[in-house]
Design a protein around this motif. Structure first.
Motif, PDB file in Angstrom:
ATOM      1  N   UNK A   1       0.815  -1.216   0.000  1.00 17.33           N
ATOM      2  CA  UNK A   1       0.000   0.000   0.000  1.00 17.33           C
ATOM      3  C   UNK A   1       0.848   1.265   0.000  1.00 17.33           C
ATOM      4  N   UNK A   2       2.144   1.131  -0.225  1.00 19.46           N
ATOM      5  CA  UNK A   2       3.039   2.285  -0.265  1.00 19.46           C
ATOM      6  C   UNK A   2       2.623   3.222  -1.396  1.00 19.46           C
ATOM      7  N   UNK A   3       2.536   4.527  -1.125  1.00 19.31           N
ATOM      8  CA  UNK A   3       2.179   5.478  -2.195  1.00 19.31           C
ATOM      9  C   UNK A   3       3.146   5.367  -3.373  1.00 19.31           C
ATOM     10  N   UNK A   4       2.605   5.385  -4.565  1.00 16.64           N
ATOM     11  CA  UNK A   4       3.415   5.217  -5.778  1.00 16.64           C
ATOM     12  C   UNK A   4       4.207   6.480  -6.069  1.00 16.64           C
ATOM     13  N   UNK A   5       5.516   6.333  -6.265  1.00 17.93           N
ATOM     14  CA  UNK A   5       6.400   7.431  -6.666  1.00 17.93           C
ATOM     15  C   UNK A   5       7.062   7.004  -7.978  1.00 17.93           C
ATOM     16  N   UNK A   6       6.588   7.587  -9.082  1.00 18.94           N
ATOM     17  CA  UNK A   6       7.083   7.203 -10.399  1.00 18.94           C
ATOM     18  C   UNK A   6       8.347   7.981 -10.755  1.00 18.94           C
ATOM     19  N   UNK A   7       9.182   7.363 -11.543  1.00 19.26           N
ATOM     20  CA  UNK A   7      10.411   7.997 -12.017  1.00 19.26           C
ATOM     21  C   UNK A   7      10.719   7.449 -13.401  1.00 19.26           C
ATOM     22  N   UNK A   8      11.666   8.088 -14.068  1.00 20.64           N
ATOM     23  CA  UNK A   8      12.065   7.648 -15.407  1.00 20.64           C
ATOM     24  C   UNK A   8      12.830   6.331 -15.289  1.00 20.64           C
ATOM     25  N   UNK A   9      12.277   5.286 -15.894  1.00 20.75           N
ATOM     26  CA  UNK A   9      12.903   3.965 -15.783  1.00 20.75           C
ATOM     27  C   UNK A   9      13.626   3.547 -17.066  1.00 20.75           C
ATOM     28  N   UNK A  10      13.958   4.520 -17.921  1.00 18.81           N
ATOM     29  CA  UNK A  10      14.655   4.178 -19.173  1.00 18.81           C
ATOM     30  C   UNK A  10      16.019   3.562 -18.877  1.00 18.81           C
ATOM     31  N   UNK A  11      16.745   4.136 -17.910  1.00 20.52           N
ATOM     32  CA  UNK A  11      18.063   3.594 -17.555  1.00 20.52           C
ATOM     33  C   UNK A  11      17.939   2.192 -16.992  1.00 20.52           C
ATOM     34  N   UNK A  12      16.960   1.975 -16.106  1.00 20.99           N
ATOM     35  CA  UNK A  12      16.775   0.651 -15.513  1.00 20.99           C
ATOM     36  C   UNK A  12      16.387  -0.379 -16.564  1.00 20.99           C
ATOM     37  N   UNK A  13      15.608   0.027 -17.543  1.00 21.67           N
ATOM     38  CA  UNK A  13      15.226  -0.908 -18.603  1.00 21.67           C
ATOM     39  C   UNK A  13      16.433  -1.322 -19.444  1.00 21.67           C
ATOM     40  N   UNK A  14      17.323  -0.362 -19.732  1.00 21.96           N
ATOM     41  CA  UNK A  14      18.533  -0.706 -20.479  1.00 21.96           C
ATOM     42  C   UNK A  14      19.403  -1.680 -19.693  1.00 21.96           C
ATOM     43  N   UNK A  15      19.545  -1.427 -18.383  1.00 22.32           N
ATOM     44  CA  UNK A  15      20.346  -2.314 -17.542  1.00 22.32           C
ATOM     45  C   UNK A  15      19.707  -3.700 -17.445  1.00 22.32           C
ATOM     46  N   UNK A  16      18.376  -3.728 -17.308  1.00 20.18           N
ATOM     47  CA  UNK A  16      17.679  -5.003 -17.203  1.00 20.18           C
ATOM     48  C   UNK A  16      17.784  -5.802 -18.501  1.00 20.18           C
ATOM     49  N   UNK A  17      17.681  -5.127 -19.629  1.00 20.59           N
ATOM     50  CA  UNK A  17      17.806  -5.813 -20.921  1.00 20.59           C
ATOM     51  C   UNK A  17      19.202  -6.394 -21.100  1.00 20.59           C
ATOM     52  N   UNK A  18      20.217  -5.619 -20.715  1.00 16.72           N
ATOM     53  CA  UNK A  18      21.593  -6.116 -20.822  1.00 16.72           C
ATOM     54  C   UNK A  18      21.819  -7.310 -19.906  1.00 16.72           C
ATOM     55  N   UNK A  19      21.191  -7.304 -18.720  1.00 17.00           N
ATOM     56  CA  UNK A  19      21.333  -8.436 -17.803  1.00 17.00           C
ATOM     57  C   UNK A  19      20.634  -9.673 -18.350  1.00 17.00           C
ATOM     58  N   UNK A  20      19.450  -9.495 -18.924  1.00 16.06           N
ATOM     59  CA  UNK A  20      18.736 -10.637 -19.508  1.00 16.06           C
ATOM     60  C   UNK A  20      19.483 -11.224 -20.700  1.00 16.06           C
ATOM     61  N   UNK A  21      20.185 -10.338 -21.439  1.00 14.21           N
ATOM     62  CA  UNK A  21      20.957 -10.800 -22.597  1.00 14.21           C
ATOM     63  C   UNK A  21      22.348 -11.297 -22.213  1.00 14.21           C
ATOM     64  N   UNK A  22      22.657 -11.218 -20.906  1.00 11.94           N
ATOM     65  CA  UNK A  22      23.982 -11.634 -20.412  1.00 11.94           C
ATOM     66  C   UNK A  22      25.098 -10.903 -21.153  1.00 11.94           C
TER      67      UNK A  22
END
Length: 693
Positions: free
Chosen positions: A166-187
């Protein structure tokens, strides 16, 4: 402990901590109870629980009906060491990292908690935003404000009773996190290698308010795109507009990552920066933290750093965990503005990537310009030729483009005299009304005269052009001819060794252009350089083998080369093939000769000979493939064990109590009778001990 009835199967990108939470929830037990049962009621840190070798991983894979691929998918969520130990590296999702990048405390995304499983990116301290939901990670409970205790969280409820979903949602730009996550998934190991190197280089600018900016910049730099690197450095320069770019580039220039180092060198020469006219009052340049090697590169030498410390009271600080020292300079912009060794350009030009970038030292630049290295140094110090020391070596670097630019705009007087073909009187008349640029490095130094080409008479310019002036700037590319000095730099060999390669036929040469008053000069061909580079990649010098294996150069010569144990190619120096270098390393790690044994273990020859005679140490027979002619070769592990036992036995002998020797029997003599002794004592005026008794 009651048997588990629910075993979770990992979802895409799920973390090991999420599997533990889901297993505890599915079996109706607390997280703490699950961990205590898994590890026999022993408490561990969060990091230790997430390792594949921990009992939690074994418990999650203990279901009898699991297929091998299902067990492997669960084990893949946990950490494994990527080197000899966990301290050397940690493997997460198939990518190797330094152990410091993994969080030691829990951080979770409320959106992931609502969906019932956590994305693996929450385990890294360089990830602040969830790549899936774009929400900031929370590290404290919004209700009680206490740090999230990972062991006490049950079904995502804090111990205070607050539902973390139930924590209040605090949105931020996740473009950097998506790039890092994609690189991790692609090893993508290369991506993260560059990313960590960029984060290390950008550590000098880490503050609380620019963390997101640095993460975004390092993520774009990690893609390996040169244009991205240039644009991110421009953004960093915009934050410090009056700071000289060498301060921003120093950590990148000294980076162990070759991509970052090469891009930084090109950026330095591609950009132009004028001297600032003011220093902003809110500039944060005094908060930048540099290491000692970086600050030495920025200011040129240790002497400049010590003078700077005395004049400006620069602040040194050191971390408790590491022994490295950091350096801060109040108003760094002003200090660089007034520093005598910092050169500024005449205009502001943004850096643009070049298709061909060739870095040259001042010796190679002198070869291309047909002058001396000392003259090139003077040209660089005057600013006519762009150059700088881009590392802590003594050589000054410039680029082929800067040499071409200087050659297009200027002409040395010595060059005009040598290549124009005019007599001295004719040249004196042609240059009479021209004002040359006079360069003096010291007050009484001889003037170096430089003329601008556009001011030279047309007849003189045409003569210079007809004398193949352009051969200088196109020599390494168009004609395919390379000087011996440049070949020496590329091959990492002395010039004499380059000449030996020519003699052996490995490096092909061709005659160069004819110069006035000089005979043909030999140059290395482009095809010959390719063959020589292939040969060089397969051979190491003795000093390089010494550095790689730890085996001293004298031992390499005496034990392996002089005895014929390995083949050696003699140029000016000795070179060894890679296979023979591996053979040396293997032999040096496993065996030792008696000659080295005396000095390494500090034992006498008699002790070694006694141990060999007693057959406690057995030398290698001559028919053994690792034996060496003229040397007695022993197994190193056997020598270590025997000498350790021998020293222990020697210590026992030395610590045993010494037995007292019996007194020698005193035979009777006429002088030792009591009467004789008493008479002697009375004669000298003393009382005899016999009388006292």
């Amino acid at each position: 402990m009651s048997p588990l009835i629910f075993f979770p199967i990992p979802k895409d990108g799920e973390s090991a901590m999420s599997l533990i939470y889901r297993c505890a929830i599915g079996n109706g037990i607390s997280t703490n109870q699950f961990l205590l049962d898994a590890h026999n009621h022993q408490r561990n840190s969060m990091i230790s629980v997430l390792w594949k070798a921990h009992a939690a991983c074994n418990l999650l894979t203990s279901h009898s009906s699991f297929e091998p691929h299902e067990k492997a998918s669960i084990q893949a969520c946990f950490f494994t060491p990527s080197g000899p130990s966990s301290r050397s590296g940690i493997n997460v999702a198939g990518v190797s990292f330094a152990p410091s990048v993994v969080r030691t405390d829990l951080a979770l995304c409320p959106g992931c908690a609502r969906e019932g499983f956590l994305n693996q990116m929450h385990a890294f301290n360089f990830s602040d935003v969830c790549p899936v939901h774009g929400e900031l990670y929370i590290e404290k409970c919004p209700e009680c404000k206490n740090k999230l205790e990972w062991r006490s969280i049950n079904n995502y409820f804090c111990p205070c009773g607050f539902d973390l979903r139930l924590t209040p949602t605090v949105l931020a730009n996740n473009h950097t996190s998506q790039l890092l996550s994609t690189a991790l998934n692609n090893k993508d190991t290369q991506f993260f290698t560059t990313f960590i190197a960029a984060m290390t280089a950008m550590s000098f600018a880490h503050t609380c308010d620019n963390r997101s900016f640095i993460l975004e910049s390092c993520t774009k730099i990690a893609t390996g795109n040169k244009t991205f690197f240039f644009r991110e450095l421009e953004k960093l320069q915009d934050r410090f507009p009056s700071l000289h770019r060498r301060a921003l580039l120093a950590p990148f220039l000294l980076s162990a990552n070759p991509t970052l180092s090469q891009y930084a060198k090109e950026y330095y020469f591609s950009a132009c920066q004028t001297r600032p006219v003011s220093h902003a009052a809110n500039c944060q340049c005094g908060e930048l933290v540099f290491e000692s090697e970086e600050i030495k590169l920025i200011f040129g030498s240790n002497e400049n750093v010590m003078a700077l410390r005395n004049e400006h009271r620069c602040v040194y600080s050191s971390s408790r965990r590491t022994i490295r020292k950091t350096f801060q300079c109040p108003e760094l912009c002003k200090t660089l503005y007034s520093h005598k060794d910092i050169l500024w350009e005449r205009d502001d030009t943004p850096a643009e990537p070049l298709h061909e970038f060739e870095l040259l030292n001042h010796i190679a630049a002198a070869e291309l310009l047909g002058t001396t290295p000392k003259t090139v140094r003077r040209l660089i110090s005057s600013g006519l030729l762009k150059g700088a020391k881009l590392d802590n070596s003594s050589r000054i670097a410039t680029t082929l483009g800067e040499v071409n630019k200087f050659n297009d705009n200027y002409a040395l007087k010595s060059e005009i005299i040598r290549k124009s073909g005019f007599s001295n009187n004719e040249l004196r008349t042609l240059l009479l009304n021209l004002a040359p640029i006079a360069i003096r490095t010291t007050r009484y130094a001889r003037k170096l005269l430089v003329y601008q080409r556009k001011h030279l008479p047309e007849d003189l310019r045409q003569r210079l052009d007809r004398r193949n002036m352009n051969i200088l700037k196109h020599l390494p590319y168009s004609s395919g001819l390379i000087t011996f000095n440049i070949a020496s730099e590329r091959l990492r060999m002395p010039v004499k060794d380059v000449a030996e390669l020519v003699r052996l036929g490995i490096l092909k040469t061709a005659p160069g252009p004819i110069r006035r008053g000089r005979s043909h000069r030999e140059y290395c061909t482009e095809e010959g350089m390719r063959n020589a580079l292939i040969w060089r990649e397969k051979h190491l010098s003795v000093s390089e083998v010494d550095e790689a294996t730890g085996c001293d150069s004298r031992i390499i010569h005496s034990r392996f080369i002089n005895t014929g144990y390995i083949e050696c190619i003699w140029l000016e120096r000795a070179y060894i093939t890679l296979d023979d270098a591996k053979k040396i390393n293997e032999h040096y790690r496993n065996y030792i000769t008696t000659t080295s044994l005396y000095t390494k273990f500090r034992v006498s020859k008699s002790v070694v000979s006694g141990l060999i005679d007693a057959k406690k140490i057995t030398p290698l027979p001559l028919c053994h493939p690792d034996s060496i002619n003229g040397h007695t070769v022993l197994r190193l592990d056997e020598v270590n064990n025997i000498l350790t036992e021998h020293r222990k036995s020697q210590r026992k002998i030395s610590t045993q109590p010494k037995t007292t020797k019996p007194l020698r029997r005193i035979y009777s003599h006429y002088l030792t009778t009591p009467a004789t002794l008493q008479s002697i004592a009375q004669s000298i005026g003393i009382e005899s001990s016999i009388t006292r008794k």
